[in-house]
Design a protein around this motif. Structure first.
Motif, PDB file in Angstrom:
ATOM      1  N   GLU A 242       0.900  -1.168  -0.010  1.00  0.00           N
ATOM      2  CA  GLU A 242       0.001  -0.113  -0.007  1.00  0.00           C
ATOM      3  C   GLU A 242       0.880   1.146   0.091  1.00  0.00           C
ATOM      4  O   GLU A 242       0.476   2.235  -0.665  1.00  0.00           O
ATOM      5  N   PRO A 243       1.836   1.452   0.880  1.00  0.00           N
ATOM      6  CA  PRO A 243       2.837   2.575   0.903  1.00  0.00           C
ATOM      7  C   PRO A 243       3.378   2.792  -0.723  1.00  0.00           C
ATOM      8  O   PRO A 243       3.563   4.059  -1.138  1.00  0.00           O
ATOM      9  N   LEU A 244       3.562   1.928  -1.424  1.00  0.00           N
ATOM     10  CA  LEU A 244       4.493   2.000  -2.575  1.00  0.00           C
ATOM     11  C   LEU A 244       3.154   2.625  -3.705  1.00  0.00           C
ATOM     12  O   LEU A 244       3.271   3.406  -4.269  1.00  0.00           O
ATOM     13  N   VAL A 245       1.933   1.852  -3.485  1.00  0.00           N
ATOM     14  CA  VAL A 245       0.952   2.375  -4.367  1.00  0.00           C
ATOM     15  C   VAL A 245       0.797   3.854  -4.124  1.00  0.00           C
ATOM     16  O   VAL A 245       0.335   4.651  -5.207  1.00  0.00           O
ATOM     17  N   ALA A 246       0.775   4.325  -2.952  1.00  0.00           N
ATOM     18  CA  ALA A 246       0.174   5.566  -2.393  1.00  0.00           C
ATOM     19  C   ALA A 246       1.280   6.455  -3.163  1.00  0.00           C
ATOM     20  O   ALA A 246       1.159   7.709  -3.660  1.00  0.00           O
ATOM     21  N   THR A 247       2.787   5.950  -3.028  1.00  0.00           N
ATOM     22  CA  THR A 247       3.714   6.944  -3.498  1.00  0.00           C
ATOM     23  C   THR A 247       3.729   7.223  -5.111  1.00  0.00           C
ATOM     24  O   THR A 247       4.211   8.170  -5.367  1.00  0.00           O
ATOM     25  N   ASP A 254       1.814   5.374 -11.748  1.00  0.00           N
ATOM     26  CA  ASP A 254       0.480   5.033 -10.958  1.00  0.00           C
ATOM     27  C   ASP A 254       0.376   3.730 -11.573  1.00  0.00           C
ATOM     28  O   ASP A 254      -0.088   3.170 -12.649  1.00  0.00           O
ATOM     29  N   THR A 255      -0.097   3.038 -10.321  1.00  0.00           N
ATOM     30  CA  THR A 255      -0.374   1.492 -10.506  1.00  0.00           C
ATOM     31  C   THR A 255      -1.909   1.428 -10.779  1.00  0.00           C
ATOM     32  O   THR A 255      -2.475   0.646 -11.345  1.00  0.00           O
ATOM     33  N   GLY A 256      -2.626   2.483 -10.605  1.00  0.00           N
ATOM     34  CA  GLY A 256      -4.326   2.481 -10.676  1.00  0.00           C
ATOM     35  C   GLY A 256      -4.797   1.596  -9.801  1.00  0.00           C
ATOM     36  O   GLY A 256      -6.056   1.386 -10.099  1.00  0.00           O
ATOM     37  N   ASN A 260      -8.910   1.896  -1.359  1.00  0.00           N
ATOM     38  CA  ASN A 260      -9.807   1.661  -0.382  1.00  0.00           C
ATOM     39  C   ASN A 260      -9.942   0.037  -0.504  1.00  0.00           C
ATOM     40  O   ASN A 260     -10.281  -0.583   0.772  1.00  0.00           O
ATOM     41  N   LEU A 261      -9.764  -0.476  -1.613  1.00  0.00           N
ATOM     42  CA  LEU A 261     -10.049  -1.855  -1.761  1.00  0.00           C
ATOM     43  C   LEU A 261      -8.771  -2.474  -1.151  1.00  0.00           C
ATOM     44  O   LEU A 261      -8.867  -3.484  -0.515  1.00  0.00           O
ATOM     45  N   LEU A 262      -7.415  -2.069  -1.058  1.00  0.00           N
ATOM     46  CA  LEU A 262      -6.298  -2.596  -0.665  1.00  0.00           C
ATOM     47  C   LEU A 262      -6.345  -2.446   0.893  1.00  0.00           C
ATOM     48  O   LEU A 262      -6.006  -3.264   1.417  1.00  0.00           O
ATOM     49  N   SER A 263      -7.351  -1.424   1.181  1.00  0.00           N
ATOM     50  CA  SER A 263      -7.227  -1.197   2.709  1.00  0.00           C
ATOM     51  C   SER A 263      -8.297  -2.351   3.356  1.00  0.00           C
ATOM     52  O   SER A 263      -8.008  -2.875   4.363  1.00  0.00           O
ATOM     53  N   GLU A 264      -9.225  -2.654   2.504  1.00  0.00           N
ATOM     54  CA  GLU A 264      -9.933  -3.764   2.937  1.00  0.00           C
ATOM     55  C   GLU A 264      -9.292  -5.177   2.864  1.00  0.00           C
ATOM     56  O   GLU A 264      -9.458  -5.978   3.961  1.00  0.00           O
ATOM     57  N   ILE A 265      -8.395  -5.266   1.868  1.00  0.00           N
ATOM     58  CA  ILE A 265      -7.889  -6.503   2.140  1.00  0.00           C
ATOM     59  C   ILE A 265      -6.839  -6.637   3.200  1.00  0.00           C
ATOM     60  O   ILE A 265      -6.658  -7.654   3.828  1.00  0.00           O
ATOM     61  N   ALA A 266      -6.284  -5.460   3.498  1.00  0.00           N
ATOM     62  CA  ALA A 266      -5.259  -5.448   4.448  1.00  0.00           C
ATOM     63  C   ALA A 266      -5.762  -5.571   5.732  1.00  0.00           C
ATOM     64  O   ALA A 266      -5.249  -6.305   6.623  1.00  0.00           O
ATOM     65  N   SER A 267      -7.148  -5.280   5.940  1.00  0.00           N
ATOM     66  CA  SER A 267      -7.647  -5.445   7.130  1.00  0.00           C
ATOM     67  C   SER A 267      -8.094  -7.322   7.525  1.00  0.00           C
ATOM     68  O   SER A 267      -7.945  -7.196   8.665  1.00  0.00           O
ATOM     69  N   TYR A 268      -8.245  -7.781   6.289  1.00  0.00           N
ATOM     70  CA  TYR A 268      -8.573  -9.157   6.523  1.00  0.00           C
ATOM     71  C   TYR A 268      -7.134  -9.792   6.969  1.00  0.00           C
ATOM     72  O   TYR A 268      -7.102 -10.501   7.802  1.00  0.00           O
TER      73      TYR A 268
END
Length: 465
Positions: A242-247, A254-256, A260-268
């Motif tokens: 996620e930090p790389l995607v944000a950077t 940009d990865t595109g 929000n989706l990554l955040s949902e996956i991270a919480s799992y």
């Protein structure tokens, strides 16, 4: 064009942090969400996952792959293959390699990353050809290492050889986290100038430089990088995603991907991480930065192995001497990259040299095997005096080691006949015969609900990572 990411959370991340103990039950609930991200691929199989499934989790690795494939409708699935060693720790006959690759692709693998511990292309060619024949993407990886023999020119030469052999892409496999940012920039640039296939970079966060290394590699034109979701990243695992995607957001790289989706996956994965911490499977020791990695070029897993070997010998105070001995042994053996199985071989020999107080007083058969050529051609030639000291006038192998192994698939099928319930079982047996039989007996007992006390599936041994 944006950068692409291969997510390693379902394979290398948990192999690096919790000894590959993630179960299929842990994996399946998150696959459909991961499938929506748009990854280059999801690495979910190979490496030590196969061994751990059968040996520790009483799971069928083939079944795991099929179930993941069923839920990942849009994303390519990737595996790591140890070339002629497949997923075991010895060379197999060509017919076993062909059949294994055929079944891996048939069960859902799209991309096979193929590497050899010595970077000997002869050991990689058969698996690459088999992958291409089955319609898979053959990604050839060279193990990145530092030595007087290894240079930009040498890695470019390896990459060109792999492309000539039919590689669809090249991976820089930095298994020890030795690749520092500006060297990554030079290496990626040299590869991009010399080969015309995509370049992917894989590193571990062990030395603490991983994310910076990725940034410089991206600036140099790398096409794909390997990341893990943040709860299973860093330490001996991969850099966090996620930090790389944000950077990279809002830049030409940009990865595109949807944060929000990554955040949902991270919480799992945060939930899983808590579970592994509570069970003691995730040891916080593997989560920090170990600068000794850059000083002694010893991968994290190898370091903990050396410590435990010294502990058994009651010589823990000798660690510094052993760490200084490792590069010497490595030089003697022709500068092999330190990755399974060469990291274990070099490390064990270094421990013995120090514990015995005399170099090469005891020489295990594996060390002799490297000198004899049983594992393939070492990067640099081994000096005559070392050859004479370690193996005397024993004959050395100069051909590809697998040329000396007759076809063995029919014989293996015959041996395992009473246990086979699916075609793939013959391959499980080929990899780990004794462990496979215990698993097959467990599977049968489960089906008929035989009293589990009647089945012996204890006494398991830890597989090499």
């Amino acid at each position: 064009m944006g950068i692409k990411i291969t997510d390693t959370s379902l394979r290398d991340a948990h192999q690096s942090l919790i000894a590959t103990r993630m179960t299929t039950e842990d994996i399946l609930p998150i696959v459909e969400l991961m499938d929506k991200v748009g990854y280059q691929s999801i690495e979910c199989w190979g490496g030590a996952t196969f061994d751990a499934c059968v040996r520790f989790l009483n799971e069928d690795p083939w079944n795991r792959l099929r179930k993941i494939r069923d839920k990942a409708k849009n994303t390519k699935l990737q595996m790591l293959l140890r070339a002629q060693n497949l997923l075991g720790y010895k060379h197999y006959a060509d017919d076993v390699v062909d059949y294994f690759v055929q079944k891996a692709v048939a069960n859902g693998i799209d991309i096979i990353r193929i590497f050899d511990a010595l970077n000997d292309p002869r050991n990689m060619e058969r698996a690459m050809k088999a992958c291409k024949k089955e319609g898979g993407h053959a990604q050839a990886a060279f193990s990145y290492t530092i030595s007087p023999f290894h240079s930009l020119e040498q890695f470019v030469k390896d990459a060109k050889t792999f492309v000539d052999m039919g590689a669809d892409s090249i991976c820089i496999k930095d298994m020890a986290g030795l690749l520092v940012p500006y060297q990554a920039y030079e290496l990626v640039r040299a590869l991009k100038e010399n080969v015309k296939v995509p370049i992917q970079l894989h590193t571990h966060y062990t030395s603490g430089v991983g994310s910076m290394t990725y940034l410089k590699a991206i600036e140099a034109g790398v096409d794909v990088v390997d990341c893990a979701m943040s709860p299973l990243a860093m330490g001996t695992s991969q850099p966090p995603e996620e930090p790389l995607v944000a950077t990279l957001q809002g830049t030409s790289y940009d990865t595109g991907y949807d944060m929000n989706l990554l955040s949902e996956i991270a919480s799992y994965f945060t939930g899983l991480r808590e579970k592994y911490l509570a069970s003691g499977q995730l040891n916080t020791k593997v989560m920090g930065v170990d600068i000794n990695t850059l000083i002694y070029q010893v991968p994290g897993g190898m370091l903990s192995n050396l410590v435990s070997q010294l502990k058994q010998a009651g010589k823990e105070d000798k660690l510094l001497e052993v760490l200084q001995e490792v590069p010497k042994v490595r030089a003697d053996l022709g500068y092999p990259p330190l990755v399974t199985p060469t990291s274990q071989i070099v490390g064990t020999q270094a421990v013995m040299n120090i514990v015995m107080g005399e170099r090469y007083k005891i020489v295990p058969k594996e060390t002799k095997g490297v000198v004899k050529g049983e594992y393939g051609k070492t990067p640099a030639p081994i000096k005559d005096e070392i050859v004479n000291k370690l193996i005397g006038d024993e004959e050395r192998i100069t051909c590809r080691p697998a040329d000396l192994i007759p076809n063995e698939l029919d014989k293996i099928r015959e041996e395992a006949a009473e246990y086979i319930e699916q075609d793939e079982d013959v391959l499980t047996y080929a990899m780990f015969p004794q462990v496979a039989i215990k698993f097959f007996e467990y599977r049968k007992a489960e089906r008929y609900k035989i009293d589990p006390d009647m089945v012996d599936y204890e006494n398991r041994v830890h597989p090499m990572a």
